[in-house]
Design an enzyme around this catalytic site. Structure first.
Site, PDB file in Angstrom:
ATOM      1  N   VAL A   1      24.476  42.719  41.724  1.00 44.18           N
ATOM      2  CA  VAL A   1      25.107  43.985  42.075  1.00 44.18           C
ATOM      3  C   VAL A   1      24.009  45.034  42.081  1.00 44.18           C
ATOM      4  O   VAL A   1      23.281  45.188  41.105  1.00 44.18           O
ATOM      5  CB  VAL A   1      26.201  44.380  41.069  1.00 44.18           C
ATOM      6  CG1 VAL A   1      26.784  45.726  41.427  1.00 44.18           C
ATOM      7  CG2 VAL A   1      27.292  43.338  41.037  1.00 44.18           C
TER       8      VAL A   1
ATOM      9  N   LYS B   1      27.957  44.528  45.948  1.00 45.77           N
ATOM     10  CA  LYS B   1      27.976  43.196  45.370  1.00 45.77           C
ATOM     11  C   LYS B   1      27.421  42.282  46.444  1.00 45.77           C
ATOM     12  O   LYS B   1      27.994  42.188  47.533  1.00 45.77           O
ATOM     13  CB  LYS B   1      29.435  42.848  45.058  1.00 45.77           C
ATOM     14  CG  LYS B   1      29.667  41.884  43.964  1.00 45.77           C
ATOM     15  CD  LYS B   1      31.163  41.955  43.624  1.00 45.77           C
ATOM     16  CE  LYS B   1      31.618  40.770  42.832  1.00 45.77           C
ATOM     17  NZ  LYS B   1      33.025  40.891  42.447  1.00 45.77           N
TER      18      LYS B   1
ATOM     19  N   ASP C   1      42.546  38.205  34.489  1.00 41.62           N
ATOM     20  CA  ASP C   1      41.247  38.187  33.800  1.00 41.62           C
ATOM     21  C   ASP C   1      40.912  39.570  33.245  1.00 41.62           C
ATOM     22  O   ASP C   1      39.811  40.073  33.426  1.00 41.62           O
ATOM     23  CB  ASP C   1      40.151  37.689  34.750  1.00 41.62           C
ATOM     24  CG  ASP C   1      38.913  37.220  33.993  1.00 41.62           C
ATOM     25  OD1 ASP C   1      39.002  37.055  32.768  1.00 41.62           O
ATOM     26  OD2 ASP C   1      37.873  37.018  34.641  1.00 41.62           O
TER      27      ASP C   1
END
Lengths: 355, 571
Positions: free
Chosen positions: B196, B211, B309
């Site tokens: 990144v 990214k 997540d």
């Protein structure tokens, strides 16, 4: 006082366009009382969701202000696809228009002082109310015979959030791409330090240069170059005998390749002299360190404004022979045709053939 | 980051004491590492560098060996803007490719000093002497990435003693690199998918993060490409203050790279927590982030998206301390006509998984998974600990799945309301677990804890507390090139160490002086305020200086540590 019936507004002539072509400003007459006003029409069908939110927020923010040097509006309403904003007529339009029409090499110093005094008192009011304007520039300063007002609140934001004052702002305003040249270095840097209302003062400095030089600083530069220049602390200057550069550099400043106009502009720049106060005033505004910039209130007491004491915008306008026409005589016939055509377009979808 | 490896072997008539450079080096981004190996006897000539355009070493020695047969295995790790280069000589078997019938073998043995001894036969010497030009291998970052693929025989990896004067650095030139309209800056972080980096939109001058995904790396991750496609699809349609915004996706077919332009964030909640003393945040600060997390999550669930997540590492912070939920790699969007929020797969981080996943249930309520993860996250940022721990994933899942979790007594002492909220979110039974609406009504959620002391500030990136734009140096180089010294600058490790030692000494002296000054200032506290002001401003400027010194000094230690051994990855 002003109603919501669009038929009561007789649009006479198109004055300017704004907001990426979504908005159009007309000179209009309100038929019930015969008063001349400005009508700003937004084609909301052309606007994206973000843009329509910005247009709405601009009106909401403007409604909170009440100050002689802050642009106001009488009323606003939606009709069809269009958002109408009825505002007092600022007969000379924006300072940018006035420069383009009458002062190609920039305003005389006394004029800049008069305009800036008005703008600063409006700005001082904004800052006192906890707002940062974020896009001060000549095209957002409107002029009429008696005063200059600050307009263009689309990028204006409050530094009060959740009931407390936010220490600093960090992000560029949405749609700020066109005001980048006026933004302060700390705004462009977008780091943890952030920026405060002092960034508006930097924009005042750049606007002073724009008004006096007739052309915005960094007009022709790449945005990234403008960014590095500002971060390095290089600031534009007022162009007069003491600072007028050689003709090679003039090409960059005037943003034109026409050699005649360059020579002409250079001649004008080399002949005039701005006062030391004016030079000092812009330097203070464009101090790199925000904390060493003066506040709007402090700037109002700067000796630069001494020259405004015994004069007014009206006096100076007369001196330079700027007069307004009789509005009732103005009429752009093609405008009626245009609006008819556009209405036809709108309705054409509704037609259905009946066999 | 461009790395140029320049390896050059020379043999002598006498005992071949070939020092193979085996650098294990982390250098700062400003520098390009030029590693050179030379015969230890002729160490001084390694400083002579070749003209860069020819990319060949000007040969000053008569005898040189081709190093083509050597395997150079290296790994570039730029997780925190540092680079570690690992050079290993696979097995020193010189295959004389040009002369097959005269193949020679070189024996390698590691001597007591850890240096390599290199013995070549007489034929080999003759062969080598015929080769008048040493080959220099110049590698850019992509080639290094490619090298990374070649598996390395770890048994043959060894570390070597190299004279510090033989390691040559080249000053890295900041060359502007554009991807679309974006100007590339320095690396902000690295994940399994790629790097990144910070970028600057050259049109509106907005800071952004990009990214960078390479096809090659994606293929290595199970479901990698699929996950990225899903993430892009999801993020495209999301627009919320507390969800990271995807602004643009660019592709480079030639390089097999994909660029996802995102909002710029200064870092994750994880880094912030890690930087805090005792690895926990003050309650009022944790409360601030938690409220934003819940409002972001409420939006996501409203969009039928289960994140799956949620953890501090996936919660980013913007410059103005707005929390942004990120990483939708394993997120799932429920079908528009789904009857409820039943999910079947969970791929999140083990420590944040609820009992139903730990116990291997086939289907479970998706929203309640996110609630549980939020509970663990809140527990983690408030206490610096995890509610469930385990030496390995099996133990961990065993602990999570064992039954109802009980809030420890000390948590009640810390803040009883907080303990109640966490307990509500960590209910083993999904049906009993709080919903977002219940969290919103929780007393701890409603009333912000009292502000005691300053919040934990965002940790500095490469010692820059203010997180200034890392694109600026590149822009500077681009716009003011004529002002810059265009000459190549080389310096050796030896020079560097000496400079570092000198600077360290200077820094120590300054710190001492600073302390003295502080004492003086404290003594003068009753004196006129102006003098106190002056001394503080003085000390601030000194602090700045010493931080820059620290940065350089850090390199010393980083030279001997290996950040990551990519070759240890399972193939």
């Amino acid at each position: 006082m002003f109603g919501c019936n669009p038929l009561d507004y007789d649009l006479k002539v198109e004055l300017s366009r704004c907001f990426n072509g979504i908005g159009t400003v007309y000179l209009a007459q309100y038929l019930p009382n015969g008063q001349h006003i400005a009508v700003k029409k937004y084609r909301m069908d052309k606007a994206s969701k973000e843009e329509s939110i910005l247009a709405r927020d601009e009106l909401l923010i403007m409604r909170q202000f009440s100050h002689p040097n802050i642009h106001t509006f009488h009323t606003s309403f939606v009709y069809g696809n269009e958002l109408f904003q009825i505002a007092p007529l600022m007969c000379f339009g924006s300072c940018k228009d006035t420069i383009a029409n009458c002062f190609r090499a920039g305003f005389p110093e006394i004029f800049v002082a008069l305009i800036m005094r008005d703008v600063l008192s409006g700005l001082e009011y904004l800052h006192r109310r906890g707002y940062v304007h974020r896009s001060i520039r000549a095209s957002h300063i409107l002029l009429n015979q008696t005063k200059a007002v600050l307009a263009g609140f689309r990028e204006c934001t409050s530094i009060v959030g959740h009931g407390e004052r936010i220490a600093s702002l960090h992000h560029l305003a949405p749609c700020s791409a066109r005001s980048l040249n006026w933004l302060a270095p700390e705004v462009l840097e977008q780091n943890i330090i952030g920026y405060t209302e002092k960034s508006d003062i930097y924009s005042i400095g750049i606007t002073c240069c724009e008004l006096a030089n007739g052309v915005e600083p960094f007009a022709d530069a790449q945005p990234t170059f403008m960014f590095t220049e500002k971060v390095r602390g290089n600031v534009p200057t007022l162009l007069d005998r003491s600072t007028c550069p050689a003709s090679e550099e003039m090409i960059e400043i005037v943003a034109s390749t026409d050699s005649d106009s360059i020579r002409q502009a250079q001649q004008i720049y080399c002949q005039r002299v701005f006062s030391d106060e004016f030079h000092q005033f812009t330097e203070i505004c464009m101090e790199k360190k925000p904390s060493s910039r003066w506040s709007a209130l402090q700037l109002l007491s700067h000796s630069f404004f001494k020259q405004c004491r015994h004069t007014s915008i009206l006096d100076q306008l007369q001196r330079f022979g700027l007069e307004t026409k009789d509005y009732s005589q103005i009429r752009d016939e093609s405008l009626v045709l245009c609006s008819d055509l556009s209405e036809m377009n709108v309705h054409s979808n509704d037609w259905s053939w009946d066999f | 980051m461009e790395i140029q490896i320049h390896q050059h072997f020379s043999t002598d008539d006498s005992n071949n004491n070939n020092n193979i450079n085996n650098n294990n080096k982390k250098s700062n981004l400003e520098q390009t590492l030029v590693a050179a190996t030379t015969h230890s006897v002729t160490a001084n000539n390694s400083i002579l560098m070749p003209p860069l355009d020819t990319k060949l070493l000007a040969n000053k020695q008569g005898l040189h060996a081709n190093n083509e047969a050597n395997n150079i295995n290296m790994d570039v790790d730029t997780a925190d803007g540092e680079v570690s280069v690992l050079l290993a000589n696979k097995n020193f078997h010189y295959d004389a490719l040009s002369n097959p019938d005269q193949s020679f073998e070189a024996d390698v043995n590691v001597d007591g000093n850890g240096g390599a001894k290199f013995v070549a036969g007489d034929e080999a010497k003759q062969l080598l002497s015929e080769q008048t030009h040493a080959q220099v291998t110049w590698l850019d970052s992509e080639q290094i990435d490619a090298l990374d693929l070649t598996t390395l025989d770890i048994g043959n990896m060894f570390f070597n003693r190299v004279d510090s004067a033989e390691i040559i650095y080249q000053k890295k030139k900041k060359e502007i690199k554009m991807v679309g309209k974006y100007v590339m800056g320095d690396v902000l972080g690295e994940g399994s998918y790629g790097k990144v980096k910070e970028v600057l939109d050259s049109e509106n001058l907005c800071r952004r993060a990009v990214k960078i995904l390479t096809k090659r790396k994606l293929r290595r991750i199970p479901n990698g490409e699929q996950n990225v496609q899903r993430e892009i699809q999801l993020l495209k349609h999301l627009q919320h203050k507390n969800v990271v915004a995807l602004l643009d996706v660019l592709y480079n077919e030639e390089k097999q790279k994909m660029y996802m332009i995102m909002e710029y964030c200064v870092g994750g909640l994880q880094e912030l927590v890690d930087s805090a003393p005792e690895k926990k945040l003050p309650l009022f600060q944790a409360h601030r982030y938690f409220c934003q997390l819940i409002s972001g999550l409420e939006y996501l669930h409203g969009c039928r998206i289960i994140h799956k997540d949620i953890k501090p590492g996936n919660l980013l912070l913007s410059l103005d301390q707005i929390l942004k939920i990120s990483d939708f790699g394993v997120a799932e969007q429920l079908d528009l006509f789904a009857a409820d929020d039943t999910c079947t797969t969970g791929q999140g981080s083990p420590a944040f998984q609820p009992p139903e996943i730990a116990n291997g249930h086939e289907s479970f309520s998706g929203t309640k998974v996110d609630i549980w993860s939020c509970g663990v996250t809140l527990y983690n940022i408030c206490t610096g600990q995890y509610p469930f721990e385990g030496d390995n994933i099996y133990r961990l899942f065993e602990n999570i799945g064992r039954g109802q979790w009980q809030a420890p007594d000390w948590l009640y002492k810390l803040d009883a309301q907080l303990a109640g909220l966490i307990l509500g979110m960590l209910q083993a039974e999904p049906a009993k677990r709080y919903s977002i609406q219940q969290i919103r009504c929780d007393p701890w959620f409603i009333s912000a804890p009292e502000e005691k002391g300053p919040p934990i500030p965002i940790p500095p990136l490469k010692h820059d507390v203010y997180r200034r734009s890392t694109v600026l140096p590149y822009l500077d180089a681009y716009h003011y090139e004529t002002e810059r010294d265009l000459e190549e600058v080389y310096f050796t490790e030896h020079d560097l160490n000496r400079e570092l030692a000198r600077q360290a000494a200077a820094a120590a002296a300054e710190i001492k002086a600073q302390q003295q000054q502080k004492q003086l200032a404290a003594a003068n506290a009753t004196g006129p305020s102006t003098s106190a002001d002056a001394s503080t401003s003085n000390s601030i400027s000194k602090e700045k200086k010493s931080s820059s010194l620290k940065r350089r000094a850090k390199k010393l230690t980083s030279c001997i540590s290996v950040k990551k051994l990519s070759n240890c990855r399972p193939s």
